[in-house]
Write an enzyme that holds these catalytic residues in place. Structure first.
Site, mmCIF file in Angstrom:
data_model
loop_
_atom_site.group_PDB
_atom_site.id
_atom_site.type_symbol
_atom_site.label_atom_id
_atom_site.label_comp_id
_atom_site.label_asym_id
_atom_site.label_seq_id
_atom_site.Cartn_x
_atom_site.Cartn_y
_atom_site.Cartn_z
ATOM 1 N N ASN A 273 18.492 5.751 3.760
ATOM 2 C CA ASN A 273 18.671 7.108 4.305
ATOM 3 C C ASN A 273 19.680 7.152 5.454
ATOM 4 O O ASN A 273 19.422 7.684 6.526
ATOM 5 C CB ASN A 273 17.329 7.721 4.735
ATOM 6 C CG ASN A 273 16.599 6.899 5.778
ATOM 7 O OD1 ASN A 273 16.797 5.689 5.878
ATOM 8 N ND2 ASN A 273 15.745 7.526 6.544
ATOM 9 N N HIS B 4 4.441 0.731 4.322
ATOM 10 C CA HIS B 4 3.675 1.286 5.456
ATOM 11 C C HIS B 4 2.340 1.957 5.093
ATOM 12 O O HIS B 4 2.185 3.174 5.215
ATOM 13 C CB HIS B 4 4.521 2.209 6.316
ATOM 14 C CG HIS B 4 5.480 3.133 5.600
ATOM 15 N ND1 HIS B 4 5.156 3.822 4.474
ATOM 16 C CD2 HIS B 4 6.761 3.477 5.890
ATOM 17 C CE1 HIS B 4 6.181 4.566 4.097
ATOM 18 N NE2 HIS B 4 7.175 4.360 4.939
ATOM 19 N N HIS C 164 8.098 5.253 -0.184
ATOM 20 C CA HIS C 164 7.447 5.973 0.911
ATOM 21 C C HIS C 164 6.454 6.926 0.258
ATOM 22 O O HIS C 164 6.854 7.849 -0.445
ATOM 23 C CB HIS C 164 8.497 6.764 1.703
ATOM 24 C CG HIS C 164 7.914 7.512 2.856
ATOM 25 N ND1 HIS C 164 8.237 7.222 4.153
ATOM 26 C CD2 HIS C 164 7.012 8.525 2.914
ATOM 27 C CE1 HIS C 164 7.566 8.030 4.965
ATOM 28 N NE2 HIS C 164 6.822 8.841 4.227
ATOM 29 N N ASP D 46 9.556 -0.958 9.841
ATOM 30 C CA ASP D 46 10.004 0.435 9.675
ATOM 31 C C ASP D 46 10.811 0.867 10.909
ATOM 32 O O ASP D 46 10.800 2.047 11.279
ATOM 33 C CB ASP D 46 8.818 1.376 9.417
ATOM 34 C CG ASP D 46 9.241 2.698 8.814
ATOM 35 O OD1 ASP D 46 10.443 2.885 8.528
ATOM 36 O OD2 ASP D 46 8.374 3.565 8.634
HETATM 37 O O1 DOR Z 1 9.037 7.862 10.621
HETATM 38 C C1 DOR Z 1 9.918 7.567 9.827
HETATM 39 N N1 DOR Z 1 11.216 7.515 10.192
HETATM 40 N N2 DOR Z 1 9.584 7.287 8.569
HETATM 41 C C2 DOR Z 1 10.518 7.146 7.608
HETATM 42 O O2 DOR Z 1 10.157 6.976 6.472
HETATM 43 C C3 DOR Z 1 11.938 7.267 7.907
HETATM 44 C C4 DOR Z 1 12.189 6.965 9.313
HETATM 45 C C5 DOR Z 1 13.580 7.317 9.758
HETATM 46 O O3 DOR Z 1 14.525 6.975 9.060
HETATM 47 O O4 DOR Z 1 13.722 7.933 10.823
#
Ligand code: DOR
Length: 436
Positions: free
Chosen positions: A92, A228, A174, A298
């Site tokens: 991402n 997670h 996820h 994470d």
């Molecule tokens: O809390 C999160 N932040 N969970 C995720 O799955 C993505 C991550 C992020 O990229 O900020």
């Protein structure tokens, strides 16, 4: 260049032994080398423990596109300090890693900038099946079955069926159910306080999505890794799943719960949300009984300014790579787990699950990715000492006993005497996927 590490208690695959380790040409050349073995560098590690370098299989390092939060240089300096010698990064970023071209561009950038070894997942969309089928230089496919930071989401059942049926790379996901999250958010008018985050992304959302993904994986006989795990109910459910399924825990779901919102507010806003203290205990039990096999961070940095926006504008995510080994070592000192369990959760298991060649154990012929730890050293985590670009830690002020003091990547020191040794570059991780 030869390095001899003498007198450390070495965490081997089946034992912890006081034994010498000789490194040569980036590999572990010998275990049990004599004291008089010649080497360019001899390290007396009496009183210290040697672990296989950590393989953090779930990080968000923000490059390309979001480098005001973190980049591959800052993130991997933090890794070196934390004993993380390899990472697998999530798709991402901006652009998302959902094409072969984006994957290859990340690999090129990483070779220039990373202080530790690197690998990158390919992200699933409803429309990139060909990319998912043809990617090779990747640990596997990441699916956001529920949306999180960024716009990656595959919620449509037909699209999910296609991905599980028609690809062969291992898949991780996820798991938070989009419909449940949306319904909860509507009921709570989007939420007013960060504590609402755990009511919106609630236990049911996590359980429904985890069950849905596992059902798909088992029906299509596909290797699947649940990222997670945050609830007792998921741990219980995972106890009954087949060998195709593996799962992991993250430090924030082990160490934080909803009672911490009063103290830490949006700093601990995460997706999946943190849950209750009973869930913390259940996730620990899942690790200790082998239901959950991996601990990964994470690591998801956001700037302090971004995090300080009022909920729900505040983004989810917190940084952790530089402290997660210390958090776990502190638990060894508290009697909760052993060094061998840490080596399994953070190195052997991710290496096995992602088909990583030559890593995951201290074993002759394996890569010399190593971390020397001092179980007696006490340090306090302070925002001002963090190497992550975001410059804060949710564990600020926490005093921990047990710290990494030296890290090697492919036989070269990347962290020693409290400092990162700049100039060493990690390597692209090689995956041995069965279908390739
Ligand atoms: O809390 C999160 N932040 N969970 C995720 O799955 C993505 C991550 C992020 O990229 O900020």
């Amino acid at each position: 260049m030869k390095t001899l590490i003498r007198n450390a208690m070495v965490v081997l695959p089946d034992a912890v032994e006081r034994i010498n380790v000789l490194i040569e040409g980036g590999r572990i050349a010998s275990i049990g080398a004599p004291d008089f073995a010649t080497a360019d560098d001899v390290i007396d590690a009496d009183g210290l423990h040697l672990l296989p370098g950590l393989i953090d299989d779930q990080v968000h390092f923000r490059e390309p596109g979001l480098t005001h939060k973190e980049d591959l240089h800052s993130a991997t300096r933090a890794c070196a300090k934390g004993g993380v010698t390899s990472f697998l990064e999530m798709p991402n970023t901006k652009p998302t890693t959902t094409t072969l071209q984006a994957l290859e561009e990340k690999l090129v950038l990483a070779a220039q900038k990373c202080h530790v070894n690197f690998g990158f997942y390919i992200g699933a969309t409803p429309h990139n099946l060909i990319e998912l089928q043809t990617a090779t230089r990747t640990p596997g496919i990441k699916i956001f079955i529920g949306s999180s930071t960024g716009d990656l989401l595959v919620d449509d059942q037909a699209a999910l069926e296609r991905i599980f049926a028609e690809t062969t790379l291992p898949i991780c996901a996820h798991c938070e159910d989009e419909a449940t999250v949306k319904a909860n958010a509507a009921r709570l008018n989007g939420g007013r306080d960060v504590a609402d985050h755990s009511l919106i992304r609630d236990h049911q959302a996590a359980l429904i999505a985890t069950k849905r993904a596992v059902e798909l994986a088992e029906r299509h006989r596909h290797r699947f890794h649940v990222l997670h795990v945050s609830t007792a109910a998921e741990v219980e459910f995972l106890r009954g799943t087949s060998d195709l399924i593996t799962a992991e825990a993250c430090p924030h779901h082990l160490f934080f719960n909803v009672n911490d919102y009063a103290r830490l507010g949006t700093l601990i806003q995460m997706n999946p949300s943190i849950k209750s203290s009973a869930d913390n205990e259940a996730v620990w039990r899942g690790l200790l009984d082998g239901t959950l096999e991996v601990v990964a961070t994470d690591h998801a940095p956001h700037t302090r300014e971004e995090k300080q926006q009022p909920y729900p504008k505040s983004p989810s995510g917190l940084p952790a790579v530089e402290n997660y080994l210390a958090l776990l070592l502190n638990e060894v000192n508290r009697g909760r787990c052993t060094l061998s369990q840490i080596a399994s959760w953070t190195s052997a298991a991710p290496a096995r699950i992602w088909n990583i060649q030559g890593k995951g154990h201290i074993r002759e012929g394996y890569d010399a990715d190593l971390v020397l730890v001092d179980l007696n050293q006490t340090q306090t985590i302070l925002d001002e000492n963090q190497l992550t670009k975001c410059g804060w830690s949710p564990w600020h002020g926490e005093s921990l006993t047990g710290w990494p003091i030296r890290t090697w990547v492919m036989g070269r020191t990347v962290f020693v005497d409290g400092k990162v040794v700049d100039g060493v570059r990690g390597e692209e991780i090689k995956f041995r996927h069965e279908h390739l």
